[in-house]
Design an enzyme around this catalytic site. Structure first.
Site, PDB file in Angstrom:
ATOM      1  N   PHE A 122       1.231  -1.126   0.631  1.00 46.17           N
ATOM      2  CA  PHE A 122       0.095  -0.268   0.025  1.00 46.17           C
ATOM      3  C   PHE A 122       0.789   1.095  -0.151  1.00 46.17           C
ATOM      4  O   PHE A 122       2.086   1.508   1.272  1.00 46.17           O
ATOM      5  CB  PHE A 122      -0.828   0.028   1.423  1.00 46.17           C
ATOM      6  CG  PHE A 122      -1.658   1.072   1.409  1.00 46.17           C
ATOM      7  CD1 PHE A 122      -3.155   1.019   0.454  1.00 46.17           C
ATOM      8  CD2 PHE A 122      -1.554   2.732   1.896  1.00 46.17           C
ATOM      9  CE1 PHE A 122      -4.085   2.482   1.039  1.00 46.17           C
ATOM     10  CE2 PHE A 122      -2.189   3.513   1.677  1.00 46.17           C
ATOM     11  CZ  PHE A 122      -3.940   3.714   1.102  1.00 46.17           C
ATOM     12  N   ASP A 208       9.045   2.651   1.516  1.00 40.05           N
ATOM     13  CA  ASP A 208       7.994   3.647   2.283  1.00 40.05           C
ATOM     14  C   ASP A 208       8.055   2.913   3.741  1.00 40.05           C
ATOM     15  O   ASP A 208       7.666   1.996   4.004  1.00 40.05           O
ATOM     16  CB  ASP A 208       7.287   2.998   1.470  1.00 40.05           C
ATOM     17  CG  ASP A 208       5.625   3.603   2.506  1.00 40.05           C
ATOM     18  OD1 ASP A 208       5.827   4.363   2.890  1.00 40.05           O
ATOM     19  OD2 ASP A 208       4.750   3.496   1.060  1.00 40.05           O
ATOM     20  N   LYS A 237       2.773  10.571   7.496  1.00 42.51           N
ATOM     21  CA  LYS A 237       2.129  10.122   9.017  1.00 42.51           C
ATOM     22  C   LYS A 237       2.431  10.691   9.995  1.00 42.51           C
ATOM     23  O   LYS A 237       2.298  12.051  10.719  1.00 42.51           O
ATOM     24  CB  LYS A 237       2.285   8.718   9.642  1.00 42.51           C
ATOM     25  CG  LYS A 237       1.186   8.413   8.361  1.00 42.51           C
ATOM     26  CD  LYS A 237       0.924   6.173   8.862  1.00 42.51           C
ATOM     27  CE  LYS A 237      -0.207   6.096   7.225  1.00 42.51           C
ATOM     28  NZ  LYS A 237      -1.534   5.721   7.686  1.00 42.51           N
TER      29      LYS A 237
HETATM   30  C1  LIG Z   1       3.121   2.105   4.075  1.00 34.74           C
HETATM   31  C2  LIG Z   1       1.959   3.314   3.606  1.00 34.74           C
HETATM   32  N1  LIG Z   1       2.367   4.180   2.068  1.00 34.74           N
HETATM   33  C3  LIG Z   1       1.505   5.383   2.193  1.00 34.74           C
HETATM   34  C4  LIG Z   1       0.351   5.853   2.883  1.00 34.74           C
HETATM   35  C5  LIG Z   1      -0.059   6.761   2.393  1.00 34.74           C
HETATM   36  O1  LIG Z   1      -0.061   8.250   3.235  1.00 34.74           O
HETATM   37  P1  LIG Z   1      -1.638   8.876   3.174  1.00 34.74           P
HETATM   38  O2  LIG Z   1      -2.851   8.516   2.987  1.00 34.74           O
HETATM   39  O3  LIG Z   1      -1.088   9.967   4.059  1.00 34.74           O
HETATM   40  O4  LIG Z   1      -1.371   9.858   1.833  1.00 34.74           O
HETATM   41  C6  LIG Z   1       0.457   5.176   3.633  1.00 34.74           C
HETATM   42  C7  LIG Z   1      -1.489   4.871   4.205  1.00 34.74           C
HETATM   43  O5  LIG Z   1      -1.585   4.368   5.454  1.00 34.74           O
HETATM   44  C8  LIG Z   1       0.804   3.985   3.764  1.00 34.74           C
HETATM   45  O6  LIG Z   1       0.809   3.056   4.873  1.00 34.74           O
END
Ligand SMILES: Cc1ncc(COP(=O)(O)O)c(C=O)c1O
Length: 384
Positions: A122, A208, A237
């Site tokens: 994700f 990520d 986050k």
């Molecule tokens: C690993 C990861 N990458 C990217 C995102 C996307 O972040 P945002 O909701 O701030 O766009 C999330 C959100 O849950 C995530 O867990």
């Protein structure tokens, strides 16, 4: 618009690991705004940073130098593999930036543009980040997506090695632990092997760390557990302490491919978010919160294992630091357990319909963990 299914409570206040609803009922918050409020609610350092900054200057744009942005970049660089930072506002935006940086690098290094990602990953909801996300359910109805993405099974080396035989690949993007996919933790030798193959093939490794970075696993960044370094890392986050903030970090030789005008964000690296971010990082590093996350994570894991011994409904317990998952045997009971816990005053989150994801603040205490386990125990009892 109707994009969220919400719990039937209205939250109005919070302190430490606890939040309060509009009727005055208290809940232990082990969702932490989905891995955002790592210092708990209303942490005095974050409150002070936001108050002080709001009084002097909130926003001026990136057409000017601002002090907290430089300070936060310095803290991140000093405590990571990176030399340079680009600031934005969210996780999806950070991954967009990382994808663009990898493409810019790839264009200059052999005309390469393909990005290999993992099934079950994700990376966010914007079209580029969604194209990098290896889960069909999030992509349904939004096609055509951005091209140039290939997917391999997470945690497996040989399919990745074969994918990198394609000479058009410029980067691999991975989460060190798949959070949304249900706290999927790869074996300890996975990331070191991925690093080795990326280096052999001269392909960039993008990690990520949006969910697992900033102390969640007991180290400032999850990659530190594996004795490796990425070429690019994304954060968001917890970075702004609840004020929207994201970041793309890279070493000089990669970062130099983004030049003035090639990428940007009006609100990215805004004074308020950056000042709050400095308070977050200084507190995590200065208050022993990495050690606490490690210690409390181990304690929590051990407590959850006693629950797993007691209830056949539990298939597996997993965790690293303060990202923990309870995998249930069936999808039928997940929502019921979450609902019962909420009624009993503990906020928990369900992913993939059968994995209870637990994300406590890094300041959590043994007593608070005991409270959560007691309420989970009662909820399992009620459901079984
Ligand atoms: C690993 C990861 N990458 C990217 C995102 C996307 O972040 P945002 O909701 O701030 O766009 C999330 C959100 O849950 C995530 O867990």
């Amino acid at each position: 618009m109707n994009t969220y299914s919400r719990h039937p409570i209205v939250l109005v206040g919070g302190e430490g690991c606890w939040v309060r609803d509009i009727d005055g009922k208290k809940y232990l918050d082990f969702i932490t705004g989905i891995a955002v409020t790592n210092l708990g609610h209303s942490h005095p350092a974050v409150v002070k940073a936001i108050e002080d900054q709001a009084r002097s200057l909130i926003h001026v744009s990136n057409l000017f130098h601002i002090v907290p942005q430089v300070e936060l970049a310095e803290i991140l660089v000093k405590n990571s593999f990176a030399d340079k930072v680009f600031f934005c506002n969210s996780g999806a935006e950070a991954n967009e930036g990382a994808i663009k940086l990898a493409r810019k690098w790839g264009t200059a290094n052999g005309g390469r543009y393909k990005i290999v990602s993992a099934l079950g990953s994700f990376h966010g909801r914007t079209l580029g980040a969604l194209s990098a996300t290896g889960q069909k359910k999030y992509q349904k109805g939004f096609k055509p997506l951005a091209g140039g993405f290939k997917f391999v099974p997470y945690g497996k080396i040989e399919p990745l090695r074969s994918a990198l035989d394609d000479e058009k690949v410029c980067a691999v993007i991975l989460e060190p632990i798949q959070g949304e996919n249900g706290v999927v933790i790869p074996s300890d030798d996975y990331l070191p092997k991925v690093r080795e193959i990326c280096t052999q093939k001269n392909v960039l490794l993008i990690l990520d760390e949006i969910q697992v970075g900033l102390g969640r696993t007991g180290r400032l960044f999850a990659y530190e557990h594996y004795g490796i370094e990425p070429d690019i890392m994304t954060l968001a986050k917890a970075l702004g302490g609840g004020i929207p903030a994201g970041a793309v970090l890279a070493r000089d030789e990669v970062a130099l491919y983004l030049t003035p005008g090639s990428h940007g964000s009006t609100l990215g690296g805004n004074l308020l978010a950056m000042h709050s971010g400095c308070a977050v990082l200084e507190t995590i590093l200065g208050d022993g919160l990495l050690d606490n996350a490690d210690l409390m994570g181990k304690y929590f894991l051990q407590k959850l294992r006693t629950l797993a011994d007691k209830y056949k409904l539990i298939r597996e317990i997993r965790g690293k630091g303060l990202i923990l998952g309870i995998e249930l045997r069936s999808k039928d009971i997940g929502k019921g357990i979450i609902k019962k816990c909420l009624e009993k005053g503990v906020l928990l989150n369900l992913t993939e319909e059968k994995i209870i994801r637990i994300l406590p603040p890094l300041i959590v205490t043994r007593e608070e963990i005991d409270f959560a386990v007691e309420k989970l125990d009662e909820s399992f009892q009620a459901v079984s």
